[in-house]
Write a protein that holds these residues in place. Structure first.
Motif, PDB file in Angstrom:
ATOM      1  N   CYS A  93       0.834  -1.213   0.000  1.00 53.45           N
ATOM      2  CA  CYS A  93       0.000   0.000   0.000  1.00 53.45           C
ATOM      3  C   CYS A  93       0.858   1.248   0.000  1.00 53.45           C
ATOM      4  O   CYS A  93       0.582   2.204  -0.722  1.00 53.45           O
ATOM      5  CB  CYS A  93      -0.824   0.031   1.282  1.00 53.45           C
ATOM      6  N   THR A  94       1.875   1.221   0.834  1.00 51.30           N
ATOM      7  CA  THR A  94       2.744   2.399   0.944  1.00 51.30           C
ATOM      8  C   THR A  94       3.341   2.716  -0.413  1.00 51.30           C
ATOM      9  O   THR A  94       3.351   3.872  -0.854  1.00 51.30           O
ATOM     10  CB  THR A  94       3.865   2.118   1.969  1.00 51.30           C
ATOM     11  N   HIS A 121      -3.520   6.537   7.976  1.00 52.58           N
ATOM     12  CA  HIS A 121      -2.240   5.873   8.243  1.00 52.58           C
ATOM     13  C   HIS A 121      -1.134   6.800   7.719  1.00 52.58           C
ATOM     14  O   HIS A 121      -1.354   7.555   6.765  1.00 52.58           O
ATOM     15  CB  HIS A 121      -2.238   4.553   7.466  1.00 52.58           C
ATOM     16  N   SER A 123       1.107   6.332   5.847  1.00 53.57           N
ATOM     17  CA  SER A 123       1.413   6.142   4.423  1.00 53.57           C
ATOM     18  C   SER A 123       0.471   6.952   3.525  1.00 53.57           C
ATOM     19  O   SER A 123       0.731   7.087   2.336  1.00 53.57           O
ATOM     20  CB  SER A 123       1.352   4.662   4.046  1.00 53.57           C
ATOM     21  N   ASN A 173      -7.576   1.590  10.107  1.00 53.39           N
ATOM     22  CA  ASN A 173      -6.784   0.538  10.737  1.00 53.39           C
ATOM     23  C   ASN A 173      -6.765   0.693  12.251  1.00 53.39           C
ATOM     24  O   ASN A 173      -6.248  -0.171  12.950  1.00 53.39           O
ATOM     25  CB  ASN A 173      -5.339   0.534  10.206  1.00 53.39           C
ATOM     26  N   ASP A 198      -7.605   4.253   0.401  1.00 53.50           N
ATOM     27  CA  ASP A 198      -6.613   3.344   0.953  1.00 53.50           C
ATOM     28  C   ASP A 198      -7.380   2.119   1.442  1.00 53.50           C
ATOM     29  O   ASP A 198      -8.023   2.158   2.495  1.00 53.50           O
ATOM     30  CB  ASP A 198      -5.876   4.057   2.087  1.00 53.50           C
ATOM     31  N   GLN A 201      -7.291  -2.032   4.808  1.00 58.01           N
ATOM     32  CA  GLN A 201      -8.056  -2.788   5.803  1.00 58.01           C
ATOM     33  C   GLN A 201      -9.422  -3.247   5.284  1.00 58.01           C
ATOM     34  O   GLN A 201     -10.095  -4.010   5.957  1.00 58.01           O
ATOM     35  CB  GLN A 201      -8.261  -1.938   7.071  1.00 58.01           C
ATOM     36  N   HIS A 223      -0.023  -8.665   1.939  1.00 57.30           N
ATOM     37  CA  HIS A 223       0.186  -9.365   3.221  1.00 57.30           C
ATOM     38  C   HIS A 223      -0.989  -9.218   4.175  1.00 57.30           C
ATOM     39  O   HIS A 223      -1.094  -9.955   5.153  1.00 57.30           O
ATOM     40  CB  HIS A 223       1.486  -8.891   3.890  1.00 57.30           C
ATOM     41  N   LYS A 224      -1.875  -8.241   3.901  1.00 55.37           N
ATOM     42  CA  LYS A 224      -3.073  -8.115   4.744  1.00 55.37           C
ATOM     43  C   LYS A 224      -4.242  -8.899   4.132  1.00 55.37           C
ATOM     44  O   LYS A 224      -5.279  -9.066   4.747  1.00 55.37           O
ATOM     45  CB  LYS A 224      -3.463  -6.642   4.891  1.00 55.37           C
TER      46      LYS A 224
HETATM   47  C1  LIG Z   1      -4.883   1.700   6.537  1.00 54.52           C
HETATM   48  C2  LIG Z   1      -3.494   1.333   6.154  1.00 54.52           C
HETATM   49  N1  LIG Z   1      -2.909   1.958   5.121  1.00 54.52           N
HETATM   50  C3  LIG Z   1      -1.674   1.655   4.714  1.00 54.52           C
HETATM   51  C4  LIG Z   1      -0.933   0.684   5.341  1.00 54.52           C
HETATM   52  C5  LIG Z   1       0.436   0.391   4.843  1.00 54.52           C
HETATM   53  O1  LIG Z   1       0.486  -0.836   4.259  1.00 54.52           O
HETATM   54  P1  LIG Z   1       1.914  -1.497   3.862  1.00 54.52           P
HETATM   55  O2  LIG Z   1       2.728  -1.463   5.123  1.00 54.52           O
HETATM   56  O3  LIG Z   1       1.551  -2.834   3.431  1.00 54.52           O
HETATM   57  O4  LIG Z   1       2.515  -0.672   2.818  1.00 54.52           O
HETATM   58  C6  LIG Z   1      -1.490   0.013   6.431  1.00 54.52           C
HETATM   59  C7  LIG Z   1      -0.711  -0.993   7.166  1.00 54.52           C
HETATM   60  O5  LIG Z   1      -0.888  -1.189   8.340  1.00 54.52           O
HETATM   61  C8  LIG Z   1      -2.800   0.339   6.833  1.00 54.52           C
HETATM   62  O6  LIG Z   1      -3.386  -0.292   7.839  1.00 54.52           O
END
Ligand SMILES: Cc1ncc(COP(=O)(O)O)c(C=O)c1O
Length: 406
Positions: A93-94, A121, A123, A173, A198, A201, A223-224
């Motif tokens: 996601c990031t 988040h 990110s 999240n 995003d 979740q 991975h989620k």
């Molecule tokens: C809502 C949300 N956005 C973005 C991310 C980032 O995901 P990643 O670490 O897989 O890039 C997370 C990870 O916890 C998240 O919960």
């Protein structure tokens, strides 16, 4: 219809592991979910029967690898209700949000505005702050209601004719709150702004129909979603991908390179420079197929039953407070709570001694913690394979923490 949680659990070998004489009650799915045999098998099959680089070789293994890789793109697309060529594989996601901030960001100019929220988040905050430094955009943030939802009543005040993009978390999240996407899209359309969600979740909880949501960009993390690490996906409307310049340059993303200049391949290849994470992408495709095969109506009811059990149980523990919606409406199975007088890390450590895995801390959402004047929370996040035994172990552990640490 009842949900056969025991059957689902059997597909996840890690759930029967015993560590230090304790079973695993895995309630940290919001950080990373576990992986079913179907995904492990798909990755192993690629590595043992088809391993080669993709898109370049003419030999049979390379052809097989390319077929599997592009098949995975089609699986992700089907899961989201979109076209395969609109799916860009990313590192997560990031990486996907950074790709948009860099590529779509190049189409923005000084004075253009991006709207996020206090619920995001990191990110979905930091890449926009970095873009602000690079190109002089302005960043606005929607506030959060006392029950941990993005306060959409503030939309009219914060959307301006200069707003180009609204980028919000689909499901929080931290609080589990589900965004009212329709309201956001309606407001965005009044000024011609794009909408990015995003979906980190939300995506792990069943197939989506992105065109009917009306958004323009969507991101998810493998991975989620019961898939491998190091893989994720960006979906964007094809006309947007066509208009976006590439973010990273290198092999595979070009049409023609001379020492004078380069022309670029069409999307999605334009955004996939270098050798991609092939095995993980194939795993993500398998995870999307696995998710598509689940009865999500029953799985959702099952998980929300678990959320209710947590909410009821915490209500009976003195000093326990929920951060997030108190009811099951428009929420997903993520529950954050604080235990007054006890640091969330100490709660999590106590829970670990009961075999319960949770996340504690700021959850990469420091502005939200500031909003509620908290250092952090303890978070239990559920997946379809969780059962009442997991929740009862959680509540026993929290009760123990409340009785011994305060
Ligand atoms: C809502 C949300 N956005 C973005 C991310 C980032 O995901 P990643 O670490 O897989 O890039 C997370 C990870 O916890 C998240 O919960």
């Amino acid at each position: 219809m009842t949900f056969d949680v025991a059957a689902v659990r059997r597909e996840f070998p890690i759930l029967s592991e015993i560590i230090d004489d304790r079973p695993i009650h895995y309630l940290d799915n919001g950080a990373s979910a576990q992986t079913p045999l179907a995904v492990l098998d798909a990755v192993r099959r690629y590595e043992t029967t088809s391993r080669a680089n993709v898109l370049r070789g003419v030999h049979r293994l390379a052809e097989r690898a390319t077929e599997l890789y592009e098949g995975a793109r089609a699986d992700v697309a089907r899961f989201l209700g979109v076209q395969p060529m609109e799916i860009v594989f990313t590192g997560g996601c990031t990486a996907a949000i950074n790709l948009v901030a860099h590529s779509y960001g190049q189409l923005l100019k000084r004075g253009d505005r991006v709207l996020i929220s206090e619920l995001e988040h990191h990110s979905n905050i930091v890449p926009w702050q970095m873009l602000r430094l690079r190109s002089g955009i302005e960043l606005d943030a929607l506030p959060v209601t006392p029950d941990g939802r993005i306060d959409l009543a503030a939309l009219p005040k914060l959307i301006t004719p200069e707003t180009r993009l609204i980028s919000l978390v689909h499901v929080s999240n931290v609080t589990g709150a589900l965004l009212d996407v329709r309201k956001v899209v309606e407001a965005a359309r009044t000024v011609g702004a794009k909408v990015m969600l995003d979906g980190a979740q939300r995506a792990p909880h069943g197939p989506l129909d992105l065109p009917s949501l009306g958004v323009d960009f969507y991101v998810l993390a493998g991975h989620k979603c019961y898939g491998p690490n190091g893989i994720g996906a960006l979906w964007a409307r094809s006309e947007l991908l066509e208009a976006m310049p590439p973010f990273m340059g290198g092999g595979s993303m070009i049409a023609r390179v001379t020492l004078a200049e380069t022309t670029f391949a069409p999307p999605p290849r334009r955004f996939e420079a270098g050798t991609p994470p092939i095995g993980p992408a194939i795993g993500l495709g398998a995870a999307c197929r696995w998710m598509a095969g689940l009865d999500w109506s029953a799985a959702h009811d099952h998980q929300m039953g678990l959320v209710q059990r947590v909410l009821d149980g915490l209500q009976d523990i003195e000093g326990a407070r929920i951060l997030g919606p108190a009811s099951l409406q428009n929420r997903y199975p993520v529950v954050s709570f604080v235990l007054d007088g006890v640091h969330p890390h100490d709660v999590a450590q106590t829970l670990d001694s009961f075999g319960v895995a949770v996340r504690a801390g700021h959850h990469c959402a420091q502005p939200l913690m500031d909003r509620f004047d908290l250092d952090g929370t303890t978070r239990a996040s559920m997946a379809p394979y969780n059962d009442t035994g997991d929740i009862d172990a959680l509540l026993t552990g929290v009760r123990h923490a409340a009785n011994t640490l305060r």
